[in-house]
Design a protein around this motif. Sequence first.
Motif, PDB file in Angstrom:
ATOM      1  N   GLU A   1       0.853  -1.172   0.000  1.00  0.00           N
ATOM      2  CA  GLU A   1       0.000   0.000   0.000  1.00  0.00           C
ATOM      3  C   GLU A   1       0.898   1.234   0.000  1.00  0.00           C
ATOM      4  O   GLU A   1       1.803   1.329   0.833  1.00  0.00           O
ATOM      5  CB  GLU A   1      -0.915   0.010   1.228  1.00  0.00           C
TER       6      GLU A   1
ATOM      7  N   THR B   1      -3.820  -2.385  -1.321  1.00  0.00           N
ATOM      8  CA  THR B   1      -4.401  -2.325  -2.653  1.00  0.00           C
ATOM      9  C   THR B   1      -3.679  -3.143  -3.707  1.00  0.00           C
ATOM     10  O   THR B   1      -4.232  -3.371  -4.791  1.00  0.00           O
ATOM     11  CB  THR B   1      -4.480  -0.867  -3.133  1.00  0.00           C
ATOM     12  N   HIS B   2      -2.463  -3.584  -3.443  1.00  0.00           N
ATOM     13  CA  HIS B   2      -1.706  -4.382  -4.400  1.00  0.00           C
ATOM     14  C   HIS B   2      -1.387  -5.728  -3.789  1.00  0.00           C
ATOM     15  O   HIS B   2      -0.919  -5.796  -2.649  1.00  0.00           O
ATOM     16  CB  HIS B   2      -0.422  -3.654  -4.813  1.00  0.00           C
TER      17      HIS B   2
END
Length: 125
Positions: free
Chosen positions: A98, A113-114
């Motif tokens: 993140e 998010t990744h």
Amino acid sequence: QVQLTESGGGSVQAGGSLRLSCKTIVYTAGWTSMGWFRQAPGKEREGVATIGGSDRTTYAGSVHGRFTISFDDAQNTLYLQMNNLKPEDTAMYLCASEPRRWIDAPLSPSQFTHWGQGTQVTVSS
């Protein structure tokens, strides 16, 4: 493009050890946050350990004292050293990042998010 690639999973007996690796592109722990999460069949994804700005680390209570998270700046690689493994540690382990230095709920999967694709860890009794 952010790329996270995990490796190091496998099958071990209870009490054994594994070291997971997450090779990263773009992010380092000096300015972003990274973590290890796990998900077993029929279970919610849960945070295992995260590392953020100033190398601040957070561990789930179930792994504290057994697991150690670290980041090697030179290799752009996140590690999770897992010792004294238990059958309840069996899960798919995912690396995540993140682009924030500080996360107020660092063990929450929704804050990241990744994601990598995961590496399987199986611990037999």
